[in-house]
Design a protein around this motif. Structure first.
Motif, PDB file in Angstrom:
ATOM      1  N   TYR A   1      14.279  -5.902  41.614  1.00  0.00           N
ATOM      2  CA  TYR A   1      13.272  -6.300  40.619  1.00  0.00           C
ATOM      3  C   TYR A   1      13.954  -6.549  39.276  1.00  0.00           C
ATOM      4  O   TYR A   1      15.083  -6.091  39.046  1.00  0.00           O
ATOM      5  N   ASP A   2      13.274  -7.274  38.421  1.00  0.00           N
ATOM      6  CA  ASP A   2      13.735  -7.493  37.053  1.00  0.00           C
ATOM      7  C   ASP A   2      13.773  -6.138  36.347  1.00  0.00           C
ATOM      8  O   ASP A   2      12.736  -5.501  36.176  1.00  0.00           O
TER       9      ASP A   2
ATOM     10  N   VAL B   1      11.689   0.971  29.606  1.00  0.00           N
ATOM     11  CA  VAL B   1      10.589   1.799  30.112  1.00  0.00           C
ATOM     12  C   VAL B   1       9.600   0.924  30.892  1.00  0.00           C
ATOM     13  O   VAL B   1       9.174   1.267  31.993  1.00  0.00           O
ATOM     14  N   PHE B   2       9.277  -0.239  30.317  1.00  0.00           N
ATOM     15  CA  PHE B   2       8.332  -1.124  31.004  1.00  0.00           C
ATOM     16  C   PHE B   2       8.945  -1.759  32.251  1.00  0.00           C
ATOM     17  O   PHE B   2       8.310  -1.837  33.294  1.00  0.00           O
ATOM     18  N   ARG B   3      10.198  -2.211  32.131  1.00  0.00           N
ATOM     19  CA  ARG B   3      10.784  -2.972  33.235  1.00  0.00           C
ATOM     20  C   ARG B   3      11.265  -2.083  34.370  1.00  0.00           C
ATOM     21  O   ARG B   3      11.333  -2.542  35.521  1.00  0.00           O
TER      22      ARG B   3
ATOM     23  N   SER C   1       3.913  -1.044  46.157  1.00  0.00           N
ATOM     24  CA  SER C   1       4.673   0.180  45.887  1.00  0.00           C
ATOM     25  C   SER C   1       6.034  -0.136  45.286  1.00  0.00           C
ATOM     26  O   SER C   1       6.861   0.745  45.159  1.00  0.00           O
ATOM     27  N   GLY C   2       6.265  -1.408  44.911  1.00  0.00           N
ATOM     28  CA  GLY C   2       7.597  -1.775  44.458  1.00  0.00           C
ATOM     29  C   GLY C   2       8.495  -2.013  45.655  1.00  0.00           C
ATOM     30  O   GLY C   2       8.012  -2.386  46.724  1.00  0.00           O
TER      31      GLY C   2
ATOM     32  N   VAL D   1       2.296  -2.192  50.282  1.00  0.00           N
ATOM     33  CA  VAL D   1       2.925  -3.515  50.224  1.00  0.00           C
ATOM     34  C   VAL D   1       4.191  -3.491  49.356  1.00  0.00           C
ATOM     35  O   VAL D   1       4.166  -3.049  48.198  1.00  0.00           O
ATOM     36  N   ILE D   2       5.294  -3.992  49.952  1.00  0.00           N
ATOM     37  CA  ILE D   2       6.576  -4.056  49.254  1.00  0.00           C
ATOM     38  C   ILE D   2       6.643  -5.357  48.442  1.00  0.00           C
ATOM     39  O   ILE D   2       6.373  -6.433  48.972  1.00  0.00           O
ATOM     40  N   VAL D   3       6.984  -5.250  47.164  1.00  0.00           N
ATOM     41  CA  VAL D   3       7.107  -6.431  46.291  1.00  0.00           C
ATOM     42  C   VAL D   3       8.317  -6.260  45.367  1.00  0.00           C
ATOM     43  O   VAL D   3       8.856  -5.157  45.236  1.00  0.00           O
ATOM     44  N   ASN D   4       8.709  -7.332  44.714  1.00  0.00           N
ATOM     45  CA  ASN D   4       9.825  -7.288  43.749  1.00  0.00           C
ATOM     46  C   ASN D   4       9.313  -6.874  42.378  1.00  0.00           C
ATOM     47  O   ASN D   4       9.320  -7.651  41.421  1.00  0.00           O
ATOM     48  N   ARG D   5       8.835  -5.651  42.308  1.00  0.00           N
ATOM     49  CA  ARG D   5       8.407  -5.043  41.047  1.00  0.00           C
ATOM     50  C   ARG D   5       9.004  -3.641  41.005  1.00  0.00           C
ATOM     51  O   ARG D   5       9.435  -3.124  42.033  1.00  0.00           O
ATOM     52  N   PRO D   6       8.988  -3.000  39.832  1.00  0.00           N
ATOM     53  CA  PRO D   6       9.591  -1.663  39.744  1.00  0.00           C
ATOM     54  C   PRO D   6       8.945  -0.685  40.733  1.00  0.00           C
ATOM     55  O   PRO D   6       7.779  -0.854  41.113  1.00  0.00           O
TER      56      PRO D   6
END
Lengths: 160, 753
Positions: B106-107, B293-295, B328-329, B359-364
């Motif tokens: 993730y970013d 903190v956000f990313r 869930s990141g 669900v797996i995603v490209n987020r933290p």
């Protein structure tokens, strides 16, 4: 880069320090002067946790360069109480349970102090807008506003 | 000594009063020390290099140039944190999240870190770390990730909980199911059915204090960690496991914590700080920036939820189903499962079925956020309940009361309820003046209910009686919002002393036994139980000491109102002995007096709330404003009512922000576009009205004083209460949180067309 010599007054004390041109007042207070009561929540002027009073005006000290403090008068949370006697705002924040985690509290107290110095009898709306630059994530602001109202009334001599 | 935790329905002297908190002066004078307020001699400054790609293979990392920067003392990558997780997937997720091993997921994913003599050198070194990425296709949206053409993000993840077993990797990490009865039969008996899909966006806990720690690894194998955390014992365990340190050789001290709300229950950068300290052989301070903190920490799940509820013409719900997809990141977790468990918990349902899909995603990596997963499920369900009430022509309060869960109800997630507060909160809402107050033009009223389990868990407290008769309690649950005050009240109550005689401190991991963290609204619930138990043990010792001092049999000494009393008249007219009297003689009667307690706090009573909200919507701009808000919640027993109110108000304010404004916004490139408080806007003082609270007290039968956790439930109803209020104000059903001005305006425009 060579350091800059700065002479200032912080909490009634003459303070001199050396700083780099890109150091903020917040960096100076926390890292060079040990005044850690001023907090860093964002570093971009959005949260108000680093609020201090410079020449009577509330500033985000993360947006002020250390060098800009030359010749200025700065108040931080460490200078708010008169010795062991708390400022009415400090006392009312505790009495009203206006803090939970407390990280935003120094910034709120600085901002509220500056408010009451220019407007001793603010309305709820005036308090809410004056404090809109200070983020609190714990309280929902209810008890903070009440603490400020109560402290203002006490300072005006309306309560015992 | 066995401990009876049964509620004794006693009357209270200290509990229920509102004394000043013991850490108040420190916090209003700037003396309280938070995560970033601690320094060690010779300390280095650490900075972390983070991925700017949403999904990328890390082909190589070259740190050689960074290492030559003057003042740089250590550079670490995943290679410096070897995998010691021994097949534990949850622990591996922490390891991979704190320093990416093969892929950036993730970013903001950490790639490398530097420790240097100052920030300038550390930042200069970060710029010289060369990372060779192979960019991979990414997906950040919860629904898009479940589509057949979505890139599979983790080849090792096969959907768990399905039969037959999945043979192909999938972005759906697991499927869970809860419920009872037969929903098909139930729907066949329904006269009205509401079926809708809802979405909620990802939010951050938004604690004002960024994550911060100081790590110090010594060459003798011992280490120290100063850190802002909700659970220093858990941090110790995780960090020791990941660094290969013996648990007892890592001493973790929790600083004052500047907000957590679940986000500081997870280990983020602490293993990196320890690894840097180990490599540099110096103390290392690591403080996250707000952008980091956000990313790279914290957010809650983004969700997509389908709900179907049917009722007969008498207003009885005949069947209810929900399918809940939670992001869930990059790693499998249990957020959808919690959503599936909580969704229908307020109601007594004959036929109910919920399915959770992770669900797996490209987020933290998703973290707990106050009653994690419950607010989104409640938003979907409580929206549908409101719509169904309208459809069958019933008042939404009466419809809920008609179907409410009560003692003896089998909950939708399994257990049979004991005495619970949902019915009373609804009755209180119905009777509340807010419910019948007139509304202005363009205003709408909404209401909603919420549930949270509350947790108990492992807890340990030491209670020491000083020579002057004053008392210190050393607790292991971090004080996130006033628990040292409430626990001092508890100790004062049990010992019969004044609140001012008690001093509560949060002990570090080397001076007290293990404690689970301050989560699940367990801090005051579980540690008060341990404190009562410790106090009773101390009282038992003081009875012995009094018997010795008087030279009478132990059985003739009883304890009341903070004093040992001699029973009856047979020993003459012995004046009662105070704690002070007994403590003064302790050296002659057997030494120091202390009570200890180690227990697993069972019986955390479930928690319910009902909220009422009035909202004013500007139809020209879609801008909205909460004009009145009321929280009604069961506390079991409010130990310090001011801080109970504070929890109610704070949770409501967070929920209001979530409902109206807050959301993670990702670009097409998979990068977070609003990682700061300017663009991720949490409620400010001028956004909110006063938040009215009403505390109900339905005692928890499994706590000596009837206490239930109070911290989390208040964030559960607001999303739905606000969506219902806005829907009522504009006459269009709002189904996507946050109901920000653009969404309200779009809904109004759609309705006109």
């Amino acid at each position: 880069m060579s350091s800059i010599a700065v002479a200032t007054i912080i909490n009634d004390d003459k303070v001199e320090f050396l700083c780099q041109p890109d150091e903020t007042l917040l960096d100076i207070l926390r890292n060079r002067l040990g005044l850690m009561g001023t907090k860093e929540g964002c570093g971009t002027g959005d949260c108000g946790a680093c609020s201090t009073i410079m020449d009577g005006r509330v500033v985000c000290s993360c947006l002020v360069l250390g060098a800009e403090a030359q010749g200025r008068t700065i108040e931080t949370i460490e200078g708010m109480a008169n010795g062991s006697k708390l400022h009415p705002l400090q006392r009312k924040f505790i009495e009203h349970a206006a803090l939970q985690c407390g990280i935003c509290t120094p910034g709120f107290l600085m901002a509220a102090k500056a408010l009451l110095e220019v407007n001793p009898n603010p309305t709820e709306t005036q308090i809410r807008f004056w404090l809109a630059g200070n983020l609190c994530r714990c309280t929902g602001y209810d008890k903070i506003v009440r603490a400020v109202q109560d402290a203002a009334a006490e300072i005006r001599g309306e309560t015992t | 000594m066995s401990f009876d935790a049964t509620n004794s329905s006693k009357s209270f002297k200290s509990v229920g009063t509102r004394p000043l908190r013991p850490d108040g002066v420190d916090k209003v004078t700037g003396r309280a020390r938070y995560g970033a307020d601690f320094n060690m001699p010779g300390q280095l400054v650490a900075r972390v290099l983070r991925s700017k790609h949403a999904h990328a293979k890390i082909k190589s990392i070259d740190t050689s140039r960074a290492e030559t920067v003057k003042g740089v003392k250590a550079v670490v990558t995943a290679a410096d944190l070897p995998d010691l997780t021994d097949g534990d997937p949850a622990l591996f997720a922490v390891l991979d999240n704190c320093m990416a091993r093969n892929k950036a997921m993730y970013d903001g994913h950490a790639i490398a870190a530097v420790a240097a003599i100052d920030e300038k050198a550390a930042k200069a070194a970060l710029k010289l770390i060369a990372v060779d990425y192979e960019i991979l296709p990414h997906v950040t949206d919860v629904d898009a990730a479940t589509l057949p053409d979505a890139p599979v993000l983790n080849e090792a993840i096969f959907t768990q909980g399905v039969e037959p077993k999945s043979t192909r990797p999938s972005n759906i990490a697991n499927r869970t199911e809860f419920g009872h009865g037969d929903v098909d039969v139930g729907f066949s008996h329904a006269d009205s059915v509401v079926e809708r899909s809802y979405k909620t966006e990802q939010t951050h806990q938004g604690y004002i204090e960024p994550h911060a720690c100081v790590a110090n690894c010594n060459p003798d194998g011992t280490a120290e960690l100063w850190v802002c955390t909700q659970g220093h014992f858990v941090y110790r365990q995780v960090c020791a496991d990941l660094l290969g340190i013996e648990v007892s050789k890592l001493r973790v001290t929790s600083s004052e914590i500047g907000g957590g709300f679940g986000g500081k229950t997870h280990v983020w950068t602490e293993p990196v700080a320890l690894a840097l300290s180990r490599k540099a052989n110096r103390p290392v301070k690591l403080v996250m920036s707000r952008d980091e903190v956000f990313r790279a920490s914290g957010p809650t799940s983004a969700t997509s939820i389908d709900v179907k509820i049917g009722a007969n013409k008498d207003g009885i719900i005949t069947a209810a189903t929900a399918t809940l997809r939670y992001t869930s990141g990059p790693y499998a977790d249990m957020w959808a499962e919690l959503g599936a468990m909580t969704s229908f918990a307020c109601y007594d349902l004959e036929n109910v079925k919920t399915v959770g899909l992770e669900v797996i995603v490209n987020r933290p990596k998703v973290a707990a956020y106050r009653a994690p997963s419950a607010p989104m499920a409640a938003f979907a369900v409580e929206s549908a309940i409101d719509e169904l009430a309208q459809k069958i022509g019933m008042n939404p309060v009466d419809f809920r009361i008609q179907n409410v869960a009560s003692e003896g109800t089998q909950s939708s997630y399994g257990p049979i309820y004991g005495p619970i507060g949902i019915g009373p909160t609804l009755e209180a809402a119905k009777a509340h003046p807010h419910m019948s107050a007139p509304l202005g033009k363009n205003q709408g009223r909404g209401m909603a209910c919420g549930f949270w389990f509350n947790f108990g868990g492992q807890t340990c407290t030491d209670l020491n009686i000083s020579a002057d008769g004053t008392v210190t309690i050393a607790v292991g649950t971090v004080d996130v919002g006033g628990s040292r005050a409430s626990l001092s009240l508890i100790a004062a109550e049990e010992l019969g002393l004044s609140y001012d005689n008690i001093k509560a401190v949060v002990a570090d991991t080397s001076t007290l036994g293990y404690n689970d963290m301050t989560d699940g609204s367990r801090g005051t619930f579980s540690t008060s139980m341990a404190t009562i138990s410790a106090a009773r043990n101390a009282i038992e010792i003081m009875r012995h000491r009094a018997a010795l001092m008087w030279d009478i049999p132990l059985g003739d000494v009883y304890w009341e109102d903070g004093h040992a009393h001699a029973a009856g008249t047979k020993h003459g007219n012995l004046a009662p002995l105070s704690v002070k009297d007994i403590a003064a003689e302790a050296g002659k009667t057997g030494g120091p007096i202390a009570g200890h307690s180690e227990l697993v706090a069972d019986g955390a009573g479930v928690s319910f709330a009902t909220h009422i909200c009035d909202i004013d919507v500007d139809p020209e701009t879609g801008s909205s404003r909460v004009v009145r808000y009321t929280v009604i919640q069961d506390a079991g027993k409010a130990v310090h009512p001011s801080y109970v109110e504070g929890q109610y108000q704070g949770g409501a304010a967070q929920g209001i922000g979530w409902a109206l404004n807050e959301e993670y916004i990702y670009g097409e490139d998979g990068r977070l576009q609003n990682p700061g408080f300017l663009d991720y806007r949490i409620p400010v003082c001028s956004d909110l009205p006063m938040i009215d609270t009403q505390i109900l007290e339905i005692p928890n039968p499994k706590h000596p004083y009837g206490v239930r956790g109070v911290g989390e439930t208040s964030i559960v109803p607001p999303l739905a209460a606000i969506a219902n209020a806005v829907s009522n104000a504009v006459g269009v059903r709002m189904t996507h949180i946050p109901v920000s001005p653009p969404r309200i305006l779009a809904a109004l425009t759609d309705a006109k067309d």
